[in-house]
Structure formats: structure tokens, C-alpha cells
Design a protein around this motif. Sequence first.
Motif, short mmCIF file in Angstrom:
data_model
loop_
_atom_site.label_atom_id
_atom_site.label_comp_id
_atom_site.label_asym_id
_atom_site.label_seq_id
_atom_site.Cartn_x
_atom_site.Cartn_y
_atom_site.Cartn_z
N ALA A 19 0.25 -1.80 -8.38
CA ALA A 19 0.76 -2.52 -7.35
C ALA A 19 1.82 -3.36 -8.00
O ALA A 19 1.78 -4.37 -8.60
N ARG A 20 3.22 -3.01 -7.48
CA ARG A 20 4.37 -3.63 -7.93
C ARG A 20 4.67 -4.55 -6.93
O ARG A 20 4.66 -4.59 -5.47
N TYR A 21 4.91 -5.86 -7.39
CA TYR A 21 5.36 -6.96 -6.55
C TYR A 21 6.53 -7.77 -7.37
O TYR A 21 6.73 -7.45 -8.42
N GLU A 23 6.98 -10.45 -8.86
CA GLU A 23 6.76 -11.17 -9.99
C GLU A 23 6.05 -10.18 -11.08
O GLU A 23 6.02 -10.59 -12.27
N GLY A 24 6.03 -9.06 -10.83
CA GLY A 24 5.41 -8.02 -11.89
C GLY A 24 4.48 -6.83 -11.18
O GLY A 24 4.93 -6.54 -10.17
N VAL A 25 3.64 -6.42 -12.05
CA VAL A 25 2.98 -5.38 -11.97
C VAL A 25 1.38 -5.63 -11.87
O VAL A 25 1.11 -6.23 -12.79
N ALA A 26 0.62 -5.45 -10.92
CA ALA A 26 -0.90 -5.57 -11.35
C ALA A 26 -1.54 -4.20 -11.09
O ALA A 26 -1.13 -3.16 -10.64
N GLU A 27 -2.35 -3.71 -12.14
CA GLU A 27 -3.22 -2.71 -12.47
C GLU A 27 -4.57 -2.75 -12.21
O GLU A 27 -5.17 -3.84 -12.69
N SER A 28 -5.20 -1.78 -11.56
CA SER A 28 -6.70 -1.87 -11.45
C SER A 28 -7.20 -0.48 -11.42
O SER A 28 -6.26 0.44 -11.04
N ARG A 29 -8.33 -0.21 -11.78
CA ARG A 29 -9.05 1.00 -11.86
C ARG A 29 -9.82 1.39 -10.47
O ARG A 29 -10.56 0.29 -10.16
N PHE A 30 -9.60 2.45 -9.84
CA PHE A 30 -10.29 2.60 -8.63
C PHE A 30 -11.12 3.77 -8.74
O PHE A 30 -10.80 4.82 -9.49
N ARG A 31 -12.44 3.77 -8.23
CA ARG A 31 -13.28 4.82 -8.35
C ARG A 31 -13.41 5.29 -6.91
O ARG A 31 -13.94 4.68 -5.98
N PRO A 63 -4.37 -11.15 -2.13
CA PRO A 63 -3.06 -10.93 -2.73
C PRO A 63 -3.22 -10.08 -4.04
O PRO A 63 -4.14 -10.02 -4.35
N VAL A 64 -1.94 -9.66 -4.45
CA VAL A 64 -1.97 -8.68 -5.49
C VAL A 64 -2.47 -9.31 -6.72
O VAL A 64 -3.33 -8.78 -7.46
N ILE A 65 -2.34 -10.40 -7.03
CA ILE A 65 -2.66 -11.04 -8.29
C ILE A 65 -4.12 -11.10 -8.28
O ILE A 65 -4.59 -11.54 -9.28
N ASP A 66 -4.95 -11.06 -7.16
CA ASP A 66 -6.17 -11.09 -7.00
C ASP A 66 -6.77 -9.80 -7.21
O ASP A 66 -8.14 -9.82 -7.01
N LEU A 67 -6.13 -8.83 -7.31
CA LEU A 67 -6.71 -7.47 -7.58
C LEU A 67 -7.91 -7.32 -8.82
O LEU A 67 -7.36 -7.39 -9.80
N PRO A 68 -8.84 -6.96 -8.31
CA PRO A 68 -9.97 -6.73 -9.48
C PRO A 68 -9.56 -5.68 -10.59
O PRO A 68 -8.88 -4.69 -10.15
#
Length: 94
Positions: A19-21, A23-31, A63-68
Motif C-alpha cells: 500500500a503506497r501512501y 510517506e512511503g510503502v506499507a507491506e503486509s502478507r494476506f492469506r 490507517p496504512v501505517i497500522d496495517l498488520p
Amino acid sequence: MAENIEVEPLGEHDYLVRARYPEGVAESRFRAGPNLLEQLGASPADEQRLVEHSASYLLAHQPVIDLPPMVDLEDLAAVYDGYLAEMRKAMTGP
């Protein structure tokens, strides 16, 4: 909210979501398990699209920054009351 979301298949129902925003990029693994696909009346070919919609849904609620670091779509269904209805609508819509 993320400016855009990229979904990369990793195999065995796992996906890397970026997820690009501003301030940067947040990455998360989804199942995405086959049980949820079946429950939604979606085919295995729809799995990546379900992950994309699910990531957008989750980012609309936090928020994007709270993406687990790891998200199981079945957990989203258990935590968010409107998740299944919203995903059914997204998967059957145009």
C-alpha cells in the motif's frame, strides 16, 4: 488512505500487499483460504481480486501505517460485521 494498492501472488493462497501512501510503502502478507471463497460464492480464479478488495476494505477502516504484517481474510470476516456483505457485493459487481 493508500494512494494505490499492489497485490503480488506468493503461492498457496498467500499474497504480498503493498500500500503506497505519501510517506512511503506499507507491506503486509494476506492469506485467502478456499473456505472464504466458497462462502462468498467466488471461484479460485477470483482469489487475487478478493485480496485486492479486502485490502481496500481494511485500509478504509484503519490507517496504512497500522496495517498488520499478516492478515487472514477469515479473521477480517470474524472482526468486521460488514466485511462478508461488502465482499459479496464487490465480487459480484462489475
